[in-house]
Design an enzyme around this catalytic site. Structure first.
Site, PDB file in Angstrom:
ATOM      1  N   SER A   1     -39.925 -13.854  33.972  1.00  0.00           N
ATOM      2  CA  SER A   1     -40.131 -14.853  32.930  1.00  0.00           C
ATOM      3  C   SER A   1     -39.047 -14.705  31.885  1.00  0.00           C
ATOM      4  CB  SER A   1     -41.507 -14.672  32.278  1.00  0.00           C
ATOM      5  OG  SER A   1     -41.753 -15.676  31.319  1.00  0.00           O
ATOM      6  N   GLY A   2     -38.598 -15.828  31.369  1.00  0.00           N
ATOM      7  CA  GLY A   2     -37.558 -15.810  30.352  1.00  0.00           C
ATOM      8  C   GLY A   2     -37.863 -16.780  29.238  1.00  0.00           C
TER       9      GLY A   2
ATOM     10  N   LYS B   1     -39.398 -22.526  39.690  1.00  0.00           N
ATOM     11  CA  LYS B   1     -39.180 -22.376  38.248  1.00  0.00           C
ATOM     12  C   LYS B   1     -40.087 -23.360  37.515  1.00  0.00           C
ATOM     13  CE  LYS B   1     -34.997 -22.160  36.471  1.00  0.00           C
ATOM     14  NZ  LYS B   1     -33.663 -22.579  35.958  1.00  0.00           N
TER      15      LYS B   1
ATOM     16  N   ASP C   1     -21.882 -21.258  34.019  1.00  0.00           N
ATOM     17  CA  ASP C   1     -22.553 -20.005  33.660  1.00  0.00           C
ATOM     18  C   ASP C   1     -22.462 -19.012  34.821  1.00  0.00           C
ATOM     19  OD1 ASP C   1     -23.849 -18.280  31.936  1.00  0.00           O
ATOM     20  OD2 ASP C   1     -25.851 -18.959  32.477  1.00  0.00           O
TER      21      ASP C   1
END
Length: 735
Positions: free
Chosen positions: A22-23, A42, A136
């Protein structure tokens, strides 16, 4: 990781089996299709579902991921970005991330490194051919699957023909692996930006550290934009291919197709990577499998990363930028002086310091030890003596207790996460030690760093509390918790309130809201405490130019009337009458040129007096007895009166990249990362100095003092978690 209470049983008709991670932007789950195929789903956090700007970005992520599904990426299986709770399912890729692998086994070499380079370049080629820019590419977004490397997480990618969507107040990306144009003009980045990121990633894979790594993300970002890459440790064959990728000019870099042609000529045996195993990087986050890369806001890391991984812009290097602490300065003659020094004193001729008259501890003998952590990543600690114990923390260690007489370790509590530069022990009371616990997945999960209270005698954890970690944005140093007497002050993770707790019990003493539209950090000044506040937008952009100071009553938490200060400034310590001394930063664009003014705040009248300095000091500052001291990278130390701005004296020493002073018994102590120590009189006379005790040149900018004193015993912290002690009356001889 098993499912938790509150987790859904299914998403989009896919039954969930486990939580992968989890972020800050979402949670990733392991699920299976009807045929039994594993997928990673996600699920975006609910608070972002109603944010139309975020929904647009998530739609772009889904579209980009669908366009690039191929041999080197995670194919999109299903998605519903329009759902009340948006989600996306991709093929589950099993394997460690590149960040995990290098943290675990060290840099790659030979055929393994060649395979990675070619595989990632082929992935970029395929991504760019469908008109997508990843934006990224970093070690935690590369999974080393049994079938080869896979590029994941298109959370901030975009189609090459679209405008970049930048969330309000943020430049999105991961600075150590961003291109110069991403930091300077993010709306204009193209495929060659990914090539630059690939170059940095391959250097990291070969050496364990990035080509622009520095002692803080601010300096790293500055070096990405302005400095040449560090490639000495890269195997020669790979270096010849990678170096053009790191050109500051995007047009001078090869395309992915051109790069692929060059990489195919690499030999299988390029020579071993010369980087140190477990070298510190800015992206060693311990993520698990594809699902743990929680996209979306990679630059929007934990709220309390001490070198904020949060929000970036070209000016972020300004706070600490370019005090480039270099190598050959160690050869300077110790104790050399010039006419500005005031009084003379040759090193070695007077080896007796005016240490406090106190007997040495029973059985004391000079000692040297290290305070290792489980990560194999060397750093620095800081130490506080109390009674017969020396308490040290930092470098992946919450705290350790050493016996003063011989340095024997009594207990040690380690931090699970990767060490964060400049985050050391928070403080010590008569019965409590306060330190920081860094979560093992801090860079990916958004979990805040915790303030931890330990029983000083037994190391038993008394309490812990998540805190905000933005102090460096305001002060230039990581001091996210401040201990005063038996009280500890911190800012809660939401950054809306300053809290005071009893250090031993953790009992809340008071909680004070910060001024509307501002964020704050507590700043000590002798026996007085201030809250240094700034507009939220300036903190978000890491550009605090208009701070406001408030006196902070330690008993009640009451904030005094705001005192505006013309910034950017760094507080450096207490002045006379409970005032605060700050130093004004001189900037040229994002470049930090040094400190050019001294400011003094009178808490009674609220007046701020400003005095220009005789010269601009590009140095690490500190204070003692109302005087400001500047320790330059070259070893020169200067004393300045902040009331007048005049220089009292300036002395050349051999202590390169020093921090200090620590004042005790009429002596000023400065020390470098190499363990060199110099003792000066208040008038600048060199009383004695010592040789290095550890391998460490340079040091972090604005480092906190490395020397601690108890009676006649000197304790010194140095590079690679080194701590040593000696008798101030009999310092180690130099020569």
């Amino acid at each position: 990781m098993s499912l938790r209470g509150g987790d859904p049983a299914e998403i989009g008709g896919y039954p969930l089996e486990a939580r992968l991670g989890s972020g800050g932007m979402g949670t990733v789950y392991l699920a299976r299709t009807a045929s039994g195929r594993p997928v990673a789903i996600k699920l975006i956090h609910q608070q972002f579902a109603g944010d139309e700007e975020f929904r647009i970005r998530f739609r772009q992520e889904v579209a980009a991921a669908r366009r690039v599904s191929g041999a080197f990426t995670a194919a999109v299986v299903d998605a519903d970005p329009e759902a009340e709770h948006p989600w996306m399912a991709t093929a589950y890729i099993e394997g460690h991330t590149l960040a995990q692998q290098i943290a675990k086994t060290g840099p790659l070499a030979g055929a393994e490194l060649r395979t990675l380079a070619i595989g990632l370049t082929e992935a970029l080629r395929d991504i760019h051919r469908v008109g997508v820019v990843h934006r990224d590419l970093k070690p935690s977004n590369v999974v080393l699957s049994p079938e080869g490397p896979r590029v994941i997480d298109f959370g901030i990618s975009r189609a090459a023909d679209q405008q970049t969507l930048t969330m309000t107040g943020r430049v999105i990306g991961t600075p150590p692996f961003m291109s110069p144009e991403q930091l300077q003009a993010p709306r204009g980045v193209g495929p060659r930006s990914d090539v630059f990121s690939l170059g940095t990633l391959l250097v990291y894979a070969a050496t364990g550290q990035g080509p622009f790594d520095a002692d803080s993300p601010y300096m790293t970002a500055y070096q990405v934009v302005h400095e040449a890459p560090e490639l000495d440790a890269v195997p020669a064959a790979l270096r010849a291919v990678v170096e053009p990728c790191l050109d500051k000019d995007p047009d001078a870099r090869p395309s992915a197709d051109q790069l692929l042609e060059r990489l195919r000529d690499l030999p299988n045996e390029m020579g071993d990577a010369a980087g140190l195993r477990g070298s510190r990087t800015r992206d060693v986050d311990t993520q698990h499998h594809q699902g743990s890369s929680l996209g979306g806001g990679a630059a929007d890391g934990p709220a309390n990363s001490p070198r904020p991984h949060r929000r970036w812009r070209p000016a972020l290097a300004a706070a600490v930028a370019v005090a480039a602490l270099g190598g050959g300065i160690a050869a300077l003659q110790l104790g050399s002086s010039d006419s500005s020094a005031g009084d003379s004193g040759e090193d070695g001729k007077d080896r007796t310091a005016a240490a406090a008259e106190a007997p040495l501890p029973d059985g004391f003998r000079p000692w040297r030890t290290t305070v290792p952590n489980d990560k194999g990543i060397p750093d620095e600690v800081r130490c506080v003596p109390r009674g017969d114990a020396l308490f040290c923390g930092g470098g992946g260690v919450v705290a350790t207790r050493l016996r003063i007489s011989d340095g024997k370790e009594i207990w040690k509590v380690k931090s699970p996460g990767v060490p964060m530069q400049g985050m050391h022990i928070a403080g010590v009371t008569d019965d409590t030690v306060l330190g920081y616990r860094i979560p093992d997945d801090v860079a990916s999960s958004g979990k805040p760093v915790q303030l931890v209270a330990l029983d000083a005698r037994t190391s038993k954890e008394l309490w812990s509390r998540p805190i905000s970690g933005q102090s460096q944005i305001y002060t230039g140093r990581s001091q996210d918790a401040v201990v005063s007497g038996s009280t500890v002050l911190s800012v809660e993770p939401g950054r809306k309130r300053v809290e005071a707790r009893d250090a031993h019990s953790g009992r809340m003493l008071w909680s004070t809201p910060v001024p509307a539209g501002s964020e704050c950090t507590p700043v000590p000044a002798g026996q007085r405490m201030y809250a240094m506040c700034a507009p939220v937008a300036q903190v978000a952009n890491i550009e605090v130019r208009n701070p406001v100071l408030h006196t902070l009553d330690l008993k009640s938490g009451t904030l005094g009337k705001g005192i505006p200060v013309a910034g950017p400034v760094h507080p450096v310590g207490g002045g006379t009458g409970g005032g605060l001394v700050l130093l004004h930063q001189r900037l040229k664009g994002p470049e930090f040129l040094g400190y050019d003014k001294a400011l003094r705040v009178d808490p009674g009248s609220g007046r701020v007096s400003t005095r220009p300095l005789r010269t601009t000091y590009n140095a690490t500052p500190g204070t003692a007895d109302g005087t400001v001291y500047f320790a330059e990278p070259t070893g020169r130390i200067s004393a300045v009166d902040p009331a007048t701005g005049r220089q009292k004296w300036s002395r050349q020493t051999g202590v390169e990249g020093a921090s200090g002073p620590t004042a005790s018994g009429g002596v000023l102590y400065f020390s470098s990362p190499s363990g060199r120590v110099v003792a000066l009189s208040p008038r600048g006379k060199v009383l004695w100095s010592t040789n290095p005790r550890a391998e460490g040149l340079g040091g972090e900018v604005n480092a906190s003092p490395r020397v601690a004193v108890s009676g006649q015993v000197i304790f010194v912290a140095a590079a690679k978690n080194t701590v040593f002690s000696f008798d101030a009356g009999k310092p180690p001889k130099s020569g």
